[in-house]
Structures are given as structure tokens and as C-alpha cells.
Design an enzyme around this catalytic site. Sequence first.
Site, mmCIF file in Angstrom:
data_model
loop_
_atom_site.group_PDB
_atom_site.id
_atom_site.type_symbol
_atom_site.label_atom_id
_atom_site.label_comp_id
_atom_site.label_asym_id
_atom_site.label_seq_id
_atom_site.Cartn_x
_atom_site.Cartn_y
_atom_site.Cartn_z
ATOM 1 N N ASP A 31 70.647 55.368 75.430
ATOM 2 C CA ASP A 31 70.979 56.798 76.067
ATOM 3 C C ASP A 31 72.146 56.123 76.634
ATOM 4 O O ASP A 31 71.298 54.283 77.359
ATOM 5 C CB ASP A 31 69.952 57.535 76.867
ATOM 6 C CG ASP A 31 70.761 58.493 78.120
ATOM 7 O OD1 ASP A 31 72.090 58.396 77.711
ATOM 8 O OD2 ASP A 31 70.279 59.170 78.916
ATOM 9 N N TYR A 36 80.874 57.791 79.535
ATOM 10 C CA TYR A 36 82.445 58.271 80.106
ATOM 11 C C TYR A 36 82.855 57.017 81.179
ATOM 12 O O TYR A 36 83.566 56.656 81.295
ATOM 13 C CB TYR A 36 82.478 59.786 80.969
ATOM 14 C CG TYR A 36 82.520 60.749 80.147
ATOM 15 C CD1 TYR A 36 82.164 61.064 78.726
ATOM 16 C CD2 TYR A 36 82.422 61.853 80.648
ATOM 17 C CE1 TYR A 36 81.726 62.105 78.073
ATOM 18 C CE2 TYR A 36 82.651 63.449 79.952
ATOM 19 C CZ TYR A 36 81.969 62.836 78.542
ATOM 20 O OH TYR A 36 82.199 64.050 77.529
ATOM 21 N N ARG A 68 77.062 56.815 92.161
ATOM 22 C CA ARG A 68 75.991 56.936 92.973
ATOM 23 C C ARG A 68 75.288 56.323 94.130
ATOM 24 O O ARG A 68 74.485 57.083 94.477
ATOM 25 C CB ARG A 68 74.804 56.696 91.401
ATOM 26 C CG ARG A 68 75.310 57.538 90.428
ATOM 27 C CD ARG A 68 74.733 57.375 89.495
ATOM 28 N NE ARG A 68 75.014 57.687 88.140
ATOM 29 C CZ ARG A 68 75.371 58.266 86.884
ATOM 30 N NH1 ARG A 68 73.878 57.363 86.037
ATOM 31 N NH2 ARG A 68 75.621 58.718 85.656
ATOM 32 N N ASP A 123 76.914 60.550 74.053
ATOM 33 C CA ASP A 123 76.298 58.984 74.632
ATOM 34 C C ASP A 123 74.535 59.432 74.035
ATOM 35 O O ASP A 123 74.102 58.039 75.084
ATOM 36 C CB ASP A 123 76.116 59.531 75.858
ATOM 37 C CG ASP A 123 75.842 60.429 76.487
ATOM 38 O OD1 ASP A 123 75.630 61.687 75.636
ATOM 39 O OD2 ASP A 123 75.715 60.595 77.797
ATOM 40 N N GLU A 124 74.270 60.132 73.386
ATOM 41 C CA GLU A 124 72.855 59.804 73.122
ATOM 42 C C GLU A 124 72.501 59.779 71.601
ATOM 43 O O GLU A 124 73.035 60.384 71.002
ATOM 44 C CB GLU A 124 71.858 61.211 73.584
ATOM 45 C CG GLU A 124 71.906 60.858 74.765
ATOM 46 C CD GLU A 124 70.847 62.220 75.236
ATOM 47 O OE1 GLU A 124 69.400 61.895 75.456
ATOM 48 O OE2 GLU A 124 71.160 63.016 76.471
#
Length: 528
Positions: A31, A36, A68, A123-124
Amino acid sequence: MEGEDEDHEFLFNTSADQSFNKHERVIIHIDIDCFYAQVEMILNPSLRGKPLGIKQKNIVVTCNYEARALGVEKLMTIKSALEKCPSLILANGEDLKKYREMSEKIYQVLQSYSLFVEKLGFDENFIDVTHKVVKCPEVPQVITGHTFQDSDGICACGCTERLAQGSFIAQKMRDRLRDELGITSCAGIAFNKLLAKLIGTTHKPNQQTTLLSTSSLSLIKSLKHPRNIPGIGSAINRKLEALGIDTIEKLQSAEIFKLTEALGAKIANQIQQLSFGIDNSHVKITDRPKSIGAEDGFTPIRSEVEVQKKLTCLLDRVLELVEKDGRKPSQLKLTVRKLHPSSHSVRESRQTTIEYATETGSSTHQGPGGEKQKVKLMTTLKNLFEKIIDCDVSWQVTLLGISFSGFPSSNSASPVKNSINKYFHLKASSSRSEEPQPPAKRGRFDESVLQELPPDIRQEVLQDMQNQLPSSDAQKPTDFNCPKGIDPLVFYELPMEIREELLAEERMKKQTIKRKPNNLLQYFRKAS
């Protein structure tokens, strides 16, 4: 893909297969950290270390870890995000081209380690490295990275050693992604896809975690709520809550007949097995897309001139993707979201067959020939738009989408990119004639490579090859019961909706003693 939340996004096939219960597989889930945002920081290094959000329309679809830490979250409105973090830098993420290209580069790196790589969004990726850990004495027998909990028990099947080797391979993958692409990632290593995906989230960012089989139930129970199991989306969760099932333990102990009444037998069995960490699904090799397209949403527009401008921009973007893909489409579809007077919106699509020509040595949409084709495609799109929208009355549209499909099957002389065939396809000798050979004689498969694979993986590869036989091959399995008197080869090539129409009319014909011949059926009948 980041931001997606659908019940069907990650629903596993948990059909009974006892070999999986022996923990024989070694699955890695990779992952990419804030995908992005990482791509934007690679393209613009000055953004590193600063709070960065990626916007699409009025939503922050994802953000980096600096943002975050300041309270910004995925899928937060831009207004709310800026209230939380006034210094937030916003990058426009509506053009997916750069993300798609990086995703493909990541896929190619991972595929150099194993044939079996399955993409899950941009993305995985799942990677099955079972065949890599068999008989690898040079790989250290200690786990690289984190291990979930300290387990006193040791599984007798030898999976601990295999997972340790898998963790070493995962570290090599992640190091290469960082060194070659500048991408950091997290990894989960376990004996099935579900557990590998779950365990990879326990240490983030830029770390990896291995789950031993003896700790799998502890991991599942630590999730607390069924909604935290991939594959149980909001719709399924609402039905579970209606049954009073709001914990993993309650789902595990639920009576199967009650689950079946609410969800159907297939889903009921699947989610109950998932609640015990059981997932027998294979890592499926990601093949090339069956359609290539793009959509654009916007504030309501009301004029054909504005529609033409939007379609021109969209067509340029999609033609560039088709050019890069290299295949020749035969279908063009237009999707329109129209706004009704009652303020609710409806999506509607129309598609048609096209003749798509490419010029040797030139772009598909540049130069005199390409421009001529583009004009022709724009005319086709205009006709499709007028079939959806009555331009003589008041109308508003809020989304336009263009997609190409109907690409040729993979039964060409050269194996298709990302096809399992390419790994076993022997190059033709340079002394041989360049003249195309009949399908049955196009190349051979390197049996020595197949023999090196474990029996279950070898069987999966052979099944993949069988599925990729050309439709004209007598061994090709048929997905539909062909109506009587219709050439099966013609029927197999028809669009889905035409097949369904033919089958429906065939059923009606059987129910009626006397019936006029159907024109559509007659059109496709075999020549006598």
C-alpha cells in the site's frame, strides 16, 4: 483506490479449498503511503515537509502526513480542511494521468518479483510470492520488519519460515520502489489476501508487518466491528446491524440461516468466513482494461457550445490514453448526467460502433489524418448526445464521460502486456518467416518454467492460459447458451445486451406455439 468505499470493492471469493487452510500461500500487500500526495511531492520537491492536500472538486481526497498531523483527513471538504489547517497547500488532483502513470511503474517493479500481481486501485497491489519462498536457503529465516504480537505457538506446517522469507522479499520490493521511483510504502505479509491487507495497516507509514498464522484470530478480533473487515461495506453493515450484529464475535457466532435470509447464501457464507480470517481467493493477474475513458463533473451547463468544449477536452485526454495503450477500439460510449427540474440527476449512456484508424509512425490524434478522425469522433459524440438530450427543450448537464471499448482479444502473435502468456511465450527465431502464423501455431510455452512452479500455482497458470484462448478455439469455454441455429462464434462476439436480447427472444419463442421469425435472430443465423 484512495477514497473509495463500496461493498463490492474488496469482496473475496471464499470457496472451500483445504490447501489454503494449511497456510501454504505467502501473500504480500503493498500500500503506497498517501499516494496522490507522494506523486505531487515527487513532481514538485518544494512541497516536501509542508502540509499538502489533493483536491478534486471541493473535496480533499487525500493528504500527506504533515497535513494529517494538523487535523486534515481524507474526504474532508476544502472549507473544513482549511479551517483545520490554514497553511494547507492544495494541489489539483482531477487529472489522473500522472497518478495512472506512477501506478503502472509501481506495478511493473512488483511484477519483476512475481508473475502474480493484482492491482487494487492506483495505490494497492497484492503479490503472491509462494513460488519464490520455496527452497530459498539463502533467505534469512528471521522476520524482517514488525511482527503482529508475540506468539508462543508455532504452526507445524512450516508457514512461519515461509512468511519470514516473504517479509524479506517484501522489504526488497519496498526498497526498490523507494530507490527507483522515490515512493515509500507499507506492506503486510500473511498467508491470505484478507489478512495481508489488514496487517499492513498496523504500522504506518513506510513500514511492514508480518502476521503469523497463530495470531490471525487475534488480529481479526482486534477489529471489533464487522465494518472494519474489507468486503463488508455500508449496505451489508446496515443489514447486519438490523440483525443485532455489531461486533466480530457476534458475526462469528451468528446462525447461518439468519444471515442467509438477510444477505443471501453466497454473501452470508463469505462474510462469516471473513470474520474468522478465512480467505481462499487467488491473487489474479491484472490484465489490461476492457475500456479506456474519462469523466468530468462540473456546475450545470446549458448550451451545446459549452458541451462541445467539454467533449473536445475529454476526447483529447482519452485519445492520449488509447494511444499509449496501443490497442484499437471498436466501440465509443458517451455518458451524460442530466439535471431534472426536480433537482435530481440521472446518468444515461449511449454507445455505437466506430472505425478507429491509426497511422503508422504518428499519433492517433495528431497530424492531418488524426485531426480528420477526431472530427469524425466529435460528430459521433454529438449524435450520441442528441439521443440522450432533447436540445429543443430546456436542459442542464453536470457530467460528461467518454470511453472506448471493444478492444481486440489477446490472441495475437505477440503476447499482450500484463498477460500471463507473455511469461511463457518463446520468441520466434529470427530465421523464421515474419508471415503471421495460424492461431494454433503462434509460439509455444516454455514447459520448463511451468514445471518449476508448485502444483497449485501451475494449475492456476494453466487455467489462466485456457481462459485466454481465442474465441475461435474449440476449447474456449462458452459463457452463454447459444440460441439454436445461430453461429456460436458470431454469438460469442456480440455485445452483452444483444446476447441477452437474443436469449430472451429464444425463451419467448419456446413458450409460443406459433411465432413470427425474429429479424434480429435471422440476421445472425448460419448460412445454410
